[in-house]
Design a protein around this motif. Structure first.
Motif, PDB file in Angstrom:
ATOM      1  N   ARG A 188       0.830  -1.208   0.000  1.00 26.96           N
ATOM      2  CA  ARG A 188       0.000   0.000   0.000  1.00 26.96           C
ATOM      3  C   ARG A 188       0.863   1.256   0.000  1.00 26.96           C
ATOM      4  N   ALA A 189       1.964   1.225   0.736  1.00 22.59           N
ATOM      5  CA  ALA A 189       2.863   2.355   0.754  1.00 22.59           C
ATOM      6  C   ALA A 189       3.468   2.596  -0.641  1.00 22.59           C
ATOM      7  N   TRP A 190       3.748   1.499  -1.348  1.00 24.86           N
ATOM      8  CA  TRP A 190       4.275   1.598  -2.716  1.00 24.86           C
ATOM      9  C   TRP A 190       3.292   2.319  -3.637  1.00 24.86           C
ATOM     10  N   MET A 191       2.023   1.858  -3.637  1.00 26.41           N
ATOM     11  CA  MET A 191       1.029   2.459  -4.494  1.00 26.41           C
ATOM     12  C   MET A 191       0.750   3.902  -4.099  1.00 26.41           C
ATOM     13  N   SER A 192       0.815   4.188  -2.805  1.00 27.02           N
ATOM     14  CA  SER A 192       0.592   5.567  -2.337  1.00 27.02           C
ATOM     15  C   SER A 192       1.691   6.487  -2.866  1.00 27.02           C
TER      16      SER A 192
END
Length: 467
Positions: free
Chosen positions: A458-462
């Motif tokens: 999720r941090a990657w996509m954010s």
């Protein structure tokens, strides 16, 4: 000297012996490699030793110094004593010196004896990133990505050669006519390349790549404009997820700086083994083993190559192997390490873009004479390397991340690349600073499962959404 407890210099030493009734006065030995007297040169802006009388004082001062005394003193105390000796000699020879000339000559002599001579002020200047000496009369520096000539000169070829030999000797290497090329490092970690005549036609040449005394992190790189916060976040996640990363770029583009910044996200509990030609990485973790190559002796024996060290590193139970720069057959061993349980390994390579970086790795693996077909090598690269970070020194002098590329697999004989970020120049400011924007790819990554395993998907996509 004033307290009588430390070794003394020149004439005062002889006088003291005579007063004390000594039967014999020890001979005063000149400092090793002391330069011989030479004809005065025309003045150069920014230097102080331009008058013939000052040149004479310098040579007299060197002749009267005791090598044992010099070795026993701190630089500050030596500076005081040299100033006193210069004052005595100036009085004796009836040479008029102002305070600036006296202090400057003393500083020059101390730098020659304990440091790197005329290079010392440049090494202390934190705004300078590169120092290039092209013979005794031409010195250039890089500030802010721009090259300029500075008024620094050496007395002659011998003076400059002595500085070169001092640098090499400090790391147990040698440089002379029989072995005229040398890679070395300074005490502060700066990287040095030396090449002497007859290979260097116009005199000894020194190239110094300086490194900041303050640790470089992504926050500072963002401030320099090297990358944006979303890219920094993506690279941080890649390092924490133990992706195998290659940092690619041209000479002076900031590859080592980028790898130092990436390494800050390695877990302190991991064991790291580094392999370098001249140790320059500035890793902050507590559990690090630093290995450095060794050139052959004069008899051509005893050479230890990067490939030898990488092979040995595999037997040292490393969690990660970091190779300062891949240049040859060690590329095959690097891929083997990345593909055999040493996830999170890193290296740098010289290439103009990320696809060229893959081609260079393929060529270097072929140098290892393993008899692999091009397809087998490409498959090995695809299965080993996860990401390539391309850095570039652009025409405005700025160093920027221009590509962050994922190795996405193979289709037939071709490696598939996914440019997660790609920089495009859109113009420039009135001051000549380039402006641009990053194209962002939000295609599902081939290492999505690893992101999920570390809980960072999720941090990657954010981070991609913020770009």
């Amino acid at each position: 000297m004033s307290d009588g407890s430390l070794p003394t210099f020149g004439r005062r030493r002889a006088e003291a012996a005579a007063v004390n009734g000594a039967a014999a006065v020890p001979s005063v030995q000149p400092v090793p490699n002391a330069p011989v007297a030479e004809a005065p040169r025309p003045p150069v802006e920014g230097t102080i030793t331009v008058r013939p009388e000052i040149t004479e004082l310098r040579n007299l001062c060197l002749a009267r110094m005791d090598a044992t005394a010099v070795a026993s003193l701190s630089s500050d105390r030596l500076l005081v004593e040299v100033e006193r000796l210069i004052a005595d000699l100036a009085t004796e020879k009836r040479v008029q010196l102002n305070a600036r000339e006296q202090r400057g000559l003393a500083t020059e002599l101390v730098d020659d004896m304990l440091g790197l001579g005329p290079l010392e002020p440049l090494l202390l200047d934190e705004s300078i990133t590169d120092i290039m000496v092209n013979g005794p009369d031409h010195t250039f520096v890089e500030r802010g990505g721009k090259l300029t000539q500075v008024p620094v000169r050496f007395r002659d070829w011998t003076h400059l050669t002595n500085i070169c030999q001092r640098i090499a000797a400090s790391v147990g290497r040698r440089v002379d006519e029989a072995s005229p090329m040398c890679d070395a490092r300074l005490k502060d970690g700066s990287r040095v390349n030396i090449i002497l005549p007859p290979l260097a036609i116009d005199g000894p040449s020194i190239s110094i790549r300086k490194f900041s005394k303050k640790p470089i992190d992504f926050e500072r790189l963002i401030g320099y404009g090297t990358l944006t916060p979303p890219i920094a976040r993506v690279l941080e996640i890649a390092a924490r997820c133990r992706l195998n990363i290659i940092v690619s770029g041209g000479t002076g583009s900031g590859k080592t700086t980028m790898m130092n910044a990436l390494s800050r996200f390695i877990d302190p509990s991991e064991r790291i083994v580094t392999v370098e030609d001249a140790a320059e990485l500035q890793l902050q973790q507590p559990h690090i083993v630093r290995l450095e190559t060794r050139p052959p002796s004069l008899e051509g024996k005893g050479e230890i190559t990067a490939r030898d060290l990488v092979r040995n590193a595999l037997r040292m139970r490393p969690d990660r192997i970091i190779i300062g720069e891949v240049r040859g057959a060690e590329a095959f061993d690097m891929l083997q390490a990345m593909n055999t349980g040493h996830d999170g390994s890193m290296s740098t390579i010289h290439a103009n873009n990320t696809r060229d970086a893959l081609a260079r790795i393929e060529n270097m693996v072929q140098m290892s004479s393993m008899g692999l077909t091009p397809r087998a090598i490409r498959q090995q690269v695809v299965s080993s390397v996860n990401m390539i970070v391309q850095v570039e020194r652009q025409r405005d002098g700025g160093r920027r991340v221009v590509q962050v590329t994922e190795i996405a697999g193979m289709e037939g004989e071709t490696q598939l690349l996914n440019d997660i970020f790609k920089f495009e120049v859109t113009g420039e400011t009135a001051t000549g600073r380039l402006t641009g924007r990053y194209e962002v790819s939000r295609i599902r990554s081939t290492f999505q499962e690893r992101l999920q395993y570390y809980g960072l998907d999720r941090a990657w996509m954010s981070a991609l959404d913020e770009a």
